[in-house]
Design a protein around this motif. Structure first.
Motif, PDB file in Angstrom:
ATOM      1  N   SER A 138      -4.270   5.201   5.702  1.00  0.00           N
ATOM      2  CA  SER A 138      -4.361   3.741   5.839  1.00  0.00           C
ATOM      3  C   SER A 138      -5.663   3.333   6.526  1.00  0.00           C
ATOM      4  CB  SER A 138      -3.165   3.199   6.630  1.00  0.00           C
ATOM      5  OG  SER A 138      -1.962   3.351   5.920  1.00  0.00           O
ATOM      6  N   ASP A 139      -6.026   4.055   7.595  1.00  0.00           N
ATOM      7  CA  ASP A 139      -7.257   3.739   8.318  1.00  0.00           C
ATOM      8  C   ASP A 139      -8.485   3.998   7.451  1.00  0.00           C
ATOM      9  OD1 ASP A 139      -5.695   3.090  10.484  1.00  0.00           O
ATOM     10  OD2 ASP A 139      -6.039   4.965  11.565  1.00  0.00           O
ATOM     11  N   TYR A 140      -8.455   5.058   6.667  1.00  0.00           N
ATOM     12  CA  TYR A 140      -9.606   5.438   5.847  1.00  0.00           C
ATOM     13  C   TYR A 140      -9.864   4.402   4.747  1.00  0.00           C
ATOM     14  CZ  TYR A 140     -12.768   8.584   3.289  1.00  0.00           C
ATOM     15  OH  TYR A 140     -13.859   9.154   2.669  1.00  0.00           O
TER      16      TYR A 140
ATOM     17  N   GLN B 164      -8.065   1.333   4.593  1.00  0.00           N
ATOM     18  CA  GLN B 164      -7.595  -0.003   4.979  1.00  0.00           C
ATOM     19  C   GLN B 164      -6.562  -0.510   3.968  1.00  0.00           C
ATOM     20  OE1 GLN B 164      -8.644  -1.686   8.019  1.00  0.00           O
ATOM     21  NE2 GLN B 164      -9.163   0.495   8.247  1.00  0.00           N
TER      22      GLN B 164
ATOM     23  N   ILE C 278      -8.861  -3.261  -3.048  1.00  0.00           N
ATOM     24  CA  ILE C 278      -9.012  -2.031  -2.262  1.00  0.00           C
ATOM     25  C   ILE C 278      -9.334  -0.857  -3.185  1.00  0.00           C
ATOM     26  CG2 ILE C 278      -7.779  -0.369  -0.808  1.00  0.00           C
ATOM     27  CD1 ILE C 278      -6.174  -2.790   0.286  1.00  0.00           C
TER      28      ILE C 278
ATOM     29  N   SER D 179     -12.480   1.612  -2.826  1.00  0.00           N
ATOM     30  CA  SER D 179     -12.160   2.990  -2.467  1.00  0.00           C
ATOM     31  C   SER D 179     -12.853   3.993  -3.362  1.00  0.00           C
ATOM     32  CB  SER D 179     -10.650   3.207  -2.539  1.00  0.00           C
ATOM     33  OG  SER D 179      -9.975   2.381  -1.621  1.00  0.00           O
TER      34      SER D 179
END
Length: 570
Positions: free
Chosen positions: A311-313, A315, A349, A353
């Motif tokens: 999730s952090d990588y 977002q 996203i 990504s």
């Protein structure tokens, strides 16, 4: 620059994130001028053939090794044979790896997972550098390796762990942080679009087992009370957890739950109207969650560190508190009711990504370290060179492990041939998934070429409506405790011309014949069989004596004369 690298892999399959990720690293390095060699345990897994083919076509030289236990003695998995025999096989495998290092002039050994240690010992004995790649959190079934942290760092020139929570955890367990680096596991995913649909579904992808925790999703689904929305599980399963799921489904009368089983390309089953839910209790950097992000599928995950790292990588993703099925139900309802908004956000996203998530970016720390590899500092294990796999005594266990299971298939009226046959290494217990042509009428399963004793065996269809197929014929002896094959070429025959399936799973477990003196061992069973045989002989002799005494008695002789008189009178 290092050019010849030997990887030591944990499973030789493509059913787990660690193997998928490191397979991609090996392929990338091979395509960029490195000579790559790979050692892995030979096995009968249904992805094993695909694993081999994907590496061979990239000019990676493969060394499959026969094993009893490939992971640490304390690691998850069955412990077959005696501890002494497992140690002997560890030593045997270390010798094989040392021979590969010498014969192939290897510059560097990389252990692909914390669970395999043989490469670190072989590299130390041959005085070449060693890297260790760690994908697993030291908790739950992998908590055992906390006690091995000092060994891992002492016998590695560098240690690379999955970015985020795992690297943070390991840095707290060692005082050798100068060796610790991180990487991002990489999963290659095609650019093919998802199937178009306007029907909402809830999807879970992954092997159904205790850690993946699919039962929690079933509980939340029952509370959701939206049975018009299908819940679809994609992936194979462990039998005991699947039975728990089936029991729950029956108890709560859930009518729209579907188990698709293993799919080589699971995302081919997912549509652009689906949401994904992942409920694991422990993950390092979940690749299936990564894949959902790269496919633009709105996803819900438990709040464990491994999912949080993804999730952090990126977002991306919504989380719920593990074990809180009410909160999970609310998160699912939220995504379903506001699907268009979440879908739009995930597509944005997804596009961002793809620029971030490349093999070069993910493995940058490993790749750059190869360019500047220093001379190896001699490890302390080198002093034990002569004890670590240099000489291997002969042992019957090596002969047993060279055997194969052969599954022959043919039409009902045709003979079996080698052209229509699958071969899998003989294990001491295994679950073999295979597929046959639609017009197959019969199967013959050859359980090696040696006499064996099978404790349990079953053949079932591998589908949502699981069906057991019963043995038609066998040259084994049913002892009541299993099938005993006392001659070479043990065989089991099945008739499947009336079975509506092309996908099957064959499961077996050998009898433990190596602990001969324990209760319920093969010796005690043979003794019981011998006792039963003696009892039958005794009973037969008693009946024979009784019969002789009757027919030789005066009463019997007189009766016989009367009967014969009336016969002659007719």
């Amino acid at each position: 620059m290092v050019k010849r690298i030997l990887f030591v892999s944990p499973t030789g399959t493509l059913d787990n994130g660690a193997e998928k990720s490191i397979t991609n690293l090996m392929i990338y390095l091979s395509e960029n001028g490195y000579q790559i060699f790979n050692v892995y345990p030979e096995n009968g897994h249904y992805t094993h053939r695909q694993y081999i083919q994907s590496l061979l076509k990239k000019n990676i030289k493969l060394y499959p090794l026969q094993t009893i236990k490939w992971w640490w003695e304390e690691a998850p998995g069955d412990s077959l044979f005696s501890k002494e025999e497992r140690s002997l096989f560890y030593q045997y495998n270390i010798k094989q790896i040392r021979d590969i290092i010498k014969n192939e002039k290897i510059d560097l050994v990389i252990s692909n997972t914390v669970n395999v240690f043989q490469g670190s010992i072989a590299a130390a004995c041959e005085k070449i550098p060693h890297y260790w790649l760690i994908h697993e959190f030291p908790d739950r079934e992998f908590a055992y390796y906390k006690d091995k942290i000092n060994y891992i760092f002492d016998n590695s020139d560098k240690v690379f762990s999955v970015v985020g929570g795992l690297t943070e955890t390991l840095s707290e367990l060692t005082n050798q942080n100068s060796k610790l680096n991180s990487f991002v596991p990489y999963s290659y995913l095609s650019d093919e679009s998802l199937i178009s649909s306007d029907k909402r579904r809830i999807i879970s992808i992954g092997r159904i087992n205790e850690n993946k925790n699919q039962l929690e999703l079933l509980e939340a689904y029952a509370k959701l009370n939206r049975q018009e929305i299908p819940l679809v599980f994609i992936g194979d399963w462990e039998e005991d957890i699947k039975k728990q799921c089936d029991t729950f489904i029956k108890e709560y009368s859930l009518r729209n739950v579907h188990f698709l089983g293993f799919r080589e390309k699971p995302w081919d089953e997912v549509t652009d109207a689906d949401i994904c839910v992942f409920t694991s209790k422990s993950e390092a950097f979940s690749l299936v969650f990564v894949e959902s992000v790269l496919k633009g599928v709105p996803s819900i995950v438990s709040n464990i560190k491994g999912y949080q790292s993804v999730s952090d990588y990126f977002q991306a993703g919504k989380s719920y508190n593990l074990n809180d099925t009410d909160e999970l139900k609310d998160r699912i309802l939220e995504l379903l009711d506001n699907f268009d908004d979440y879908k739009s956000s995930f597509l944005t996203i997804k596009n961002n990504s793809k620029k971030l998530y490349t093999v070069e970016n993910c493995f940058h720390s490993i790749i750059s370290s190869l360019e500047s590899l220093q001379e190896n500092n001699e490890k302390s294990l080198a002093a034990l060179d002569s004890l670590l796999g240099s000489v291997i005594p002969s042992h019957e266990i090596f002969d047993i492990k060279s055997q194969y299971i052969s599954i022959f298939y043919s039409k009902k009226e045709e003979d079996f041939t080698e052209d229509n046959c699958y071969k899998f290494p003989l294990q001491y217990m295994d679950q073999i998934f295979f597929q046959v042509p639609i017009d197959t009428g019969k199967l013959r399963i050859d359980l090696s070429e040696l006499p064996v004793y099978i404790e349990s065996v079953s053949l079932k269809t591998s589908s949502n409506l699981e069906q057991e197929v019963f043995i038609t014929a066998t040259n084994g002896i049913n002892t009541g405790m299993g099938l005993l094959f006392d001659k070479n070429d043990p065989q089991i025959l099945y008739s499947i011309d009336g079975v509506d399936s092309i996908n099957y799973v064959f499961t077996y477990k050998l009898k433990d014949i190596f602990k001969l003196m324990k209760e319920n061992s093969i010796l005690s069973e043979i003794s019981n069989l011998h006792s039963k045989h003696n009892q039958l002989v005794s009973d037969y002799q008693r009946l024979s004596d009784t019969y002789s005494s009757i027919i030789n008695s005066k009463r019997w002789k007189m009766s016989s004369k009367i009967i014969n008189f009336f016969r002659r009178s007719k």
